[in-house]
Structure formats: C-alpha cells, structure tokens
Design an enzyme around this catalytic site. Sequence first.
Site, PDB file in Angstrom:
ATOM      1  N   LYS A 171       0.774  -1.366  -0.044  1.00 35.23           N
ATOM      2  CA  LYS A 171       0.093   0.009   0.125  1.00 35.23           C
ATOM      3  C   LYS A 171       0.798   1.250  -0.074  1.00 35.23           C
ATOM      4  O   LYS A 171       1.684   1.444   1.100  1.00 35.23           O
ATOM      5  CB  LYS A 171      -0.874   0.139   1.389  1.00 35.23           C
ATOM      6  CG  LYS A 171      -1.617   1.391   1.475  1.00 35.23           C
ATOM      7  CD  LYS A 171      -2.561   1.250   2.589  1.00 35.23           C
ATOM      8  CE  LYS A 171      -2.898   2.671   3.231  1.00 35.23           C
ATOM      9  NZ  LYS A 171      -3.680   2.447   4.284  1.00 35.23           N
ATOM     10  N   GLY A 219      -8.325   8.439   9.929  1.00 36.02           N
ATOM     11  CA  GLY A 219      -8.553   8.452  11.328  1.00 36.02           C
ATOM     12  C   GLY A 219      -9.720   9.524  11.870  1.00 36.02           C
ATOM     13  O   GLY A 219      -9.948   9.514  13.106  1.00 36.02           O
ATOM     14  N   ALA A 226      -9.696   4.610   4.353  1.00 37.56           N
ATOM     15  CA  ALA A 226      -9.282   5.973   5.388  1.00 37.56           C
ATOM     16  C   ALA A 226     -10.762   6.891   5.593  1.00 37.56           C
ATOM     17  O   ALA A 226     -11.331   7.053   4.453  1.00 37.56           O
ATOM     18  CB  ALA A 226      -8.256   6.726   4.826  1.00 37.56           C
ATOM     19  N   GLY A 227     -10.872   7.180   6.700  1.00 37.87           N
ATOM     20  CA  GLY A 227     -11.946   8.227   7.210  1.00 37.87           C
ATOM     21  C   GLY A 227     -13.243   7.317   7.358  1.00 37.87           C
ATOM     22  O   GLY A 227     -14.266   8.143   7.560  1.00 37.87           O
ATOM     23  N   ASN A 258      -9.515   0.792  10.155  1.00 33.83           N
ATOM     24  CA  ASN A 258      -8.568   0.668  11.013  1.00 33.83           C
ATOM     25  C   ASN A 258      -8.947   1.196  12.481  1.00 33.83           C
ATOM     26  O   ASN A 258      -9.690   0.481  13.214  1.00 33.83           O
ATOM     27  CB  ASN A 258      -7.171   0.996  10.904  1.00 33.83           C
ATOM     28  CG  ASN A 258      -6.310   0.477  11.979  1.00 33.83           C
ATOM     29  OD1 ASN A 258      -6.588   0.097  12.906  1.00 33.83           O
ATOM     30  ND2 ASN A 258      -4.893   0.367  11.597  1.00 33.83           N
ATOM     31  N   THR A 259      -9.036   2.389  12.272  1.00 33.16           N
ATOM     32  CA  THR A 259      -9.512   3.062  13.516  1.00 33.16           C
ATOM     33  C   THR A 259     -10.781   2.832  14.045  1.00 33.16           C
ATOM     34  O   THR A 259     -10.894   2.784  15.238  1.00 33.16           O
ATOM     35  CB  THR A 259      -9.297   4.774  13.452  1.00 33.16           C
ATOM     36  OG1 THR A 259      -7.906   5.039  12.740  1.00 33.16           O
ATOM     37  CG2 THR A 259      -9.504   5.563  14.770  1.00 33.16           C
TER      38      THR A 259
END
Lengths: 265, 67
Positions: free
Chosen positions: A107, A168, A194-195, A216-217
């Site tokens: 990535k 995040g 992301a996001g 992830n987050t």
Amino acid sequence: MTANPTAVQDDVLKIGPYTFRSRLFLGTGKFPSLDVQKRAVAASGAEVLTFAVRRMNIYDPNQPNLLEELDLSRFKLLPNTAGARTVEEAVRIARLARASKLCDMIKVEIIGDPKTLLPDPVATLEATKILVDEGFIVLPYTNDDPILARKLQEAGAHAVMPGAAPIGTGLGILNPLNLSYIIEEATVPVIIDAGIGSPADAAKAMELGADGVLLNTAVAGAKDPVQMAEAFKLAVEAGRKAYLAGRIPKKRYASASSPMEGLMF
Amino acid sequence: MRLTINGEVHDVPDHVKTVADLLRHFGLDGKLVIVEQNRHVLDRDTYADVPVREGDVLELVHFVGGG
C-alpha cells in the site's frame, strides 16, 4: 432463486494474482491489546491485513507481535509505506517489506501534509510507477480524484484506494460523487480507504460500487472492537449485496406501494 | 566492533562476524526481522553468510500494527 447473473457465491474480489472472498481489509494499528486485536481480526472475516514497517526495539526482543501469532497462510499481508514523505522513502520501505518474503503487495502511502494526512498525489504516482516496474502488487492510497485514479491505473496500479475522509477522522464519505466517478471509470478494483467511521459508512461505500473497504481506527477505537469488527463485516456484505441487487432510483414525489385498484371507498 | 544500528552506535563483541551472529547477540534470532546493511536490503536467507564490518550502518526493521 435469483436471476441476477452475479450470484453471491461467485462474487470474489481479484487484485493482481489474488482472489478474496472478504471485501473488508483491516488495519492492525491502535488496538487496546493483542488479544482484542486477534479476536477482532477473526470477527471481521478479513483476509487482507495492513501493517507498517518500523525499526525494531532491539533492547526488548520479546515484545508481543501480532504477526508471530497469526496463521499467516490464512491472510494476505498488505504492508504500507506509512511514514514516507518522499518517493524514495516509500520505495525503500516497500523493498524492506518485501524482503520479509511474506508479501508482495504494497500500500503506497506518501503523506503530503502533516495536519490532514492527505496523500501527495505526485509522489504517489511516481512511487507507483517504480514499484510496478519492480514487480510489486501496488495499491496506492490516493485522494478522491478521478483523474489521479485514472493515471494510477495507467501506471499499472493493481487497485486504487481513494480516501473517504482524512485518516482516522471517522467522518465517513465526504464526496460520494467523486468516488462514484472513480468507481465508474475504474478498470481495477477500487478500495475505499481511510476516514470510515461506522458500518453505515462502509455499507454506503459498497452501495456506491466500491470493490472493498479498508479501515482501522473505526474498529480499533471502538468501545468493543470485536463486536464492531463483526458489524463492519456484515455492513460490507450488506452493501455489496445491495449494490449487486440494484437500488431503486430516487424520486422527488411519493409513489404508493399499495395498489390503487380494489379500494373499498 | 562498532556498528550503527537503528540510528544508535553499538559496540558488539568480536564473536559477531555475520548478520546472523548479530541477531543472535541481540536475542532476535527466530524473529521476523528484516535487515538493511549500508542501505542495501538483505535477503533473509543470506544472514548467516553476510559479514558485518566495522562502521556498518544497519537497520533492523519489522512489521508493526498500522492501517
């Protein structure tokens, strides 16, 4: 049962030489403990896990490490180049990651701004070209820019990974129009990366026609990461099914679901 | 022998002659560790054959959690 030609059991995601049943890619950062992380990974059903490359703590060789506790035959590792600010740094990290002999996917993540963590599009494109030439399976993390996505494809990227919102933030899909342009034009899989904040965001991404979601987050930071991982698994599956089933068009005025014929009054 | 490892200067004993010896010295043998020597990424299969020399700059990296 269904006349839909894309039967769900045949619905797989292909990236480069690899085939996946799960369309949820899970990051491995920021989990409260290794145990919670392992159970969240299992609950997510993810087949692709992302990692970062960092210096070892040579003074503490017995630190727990997720990779040493996973059955690596069950997962594809997608190391990232997070931390890289230049093409050269990203290429260096990618080469180090591949030298593990555990993976050939990368990535590409080259951050162009410390506050928004938005990717540097020019460096990302350049690093993609180099890493494709070196035989990597390249998945660049990009802005939600359709022209950039096209150029990354032309450079040989094996998937494109536009962000939904800054890393995040959990703000969800800020620009569905741009993502839909990217998805419509894509000749390689589009993974929204992301996001993402909630399963609703992931389902929305999949309903837009994304081929997968990387997050992830939203899992690691949840009050109960294991339960949230399963919620995301279901949401990605639901969104994918809805996309394949084809949603109704939006209308400006009501249309009754019940027939007008046979009314008693 | 004096080496720079992960940005810090280390004095390692004389019996450390190869990359494999170095990893054993730090208790890292058997760990998933990727080694870069003087900006050159080493093949994992060659650690026992690659000598370390005075002044070498080494990076010992691994995978950690990330998104």
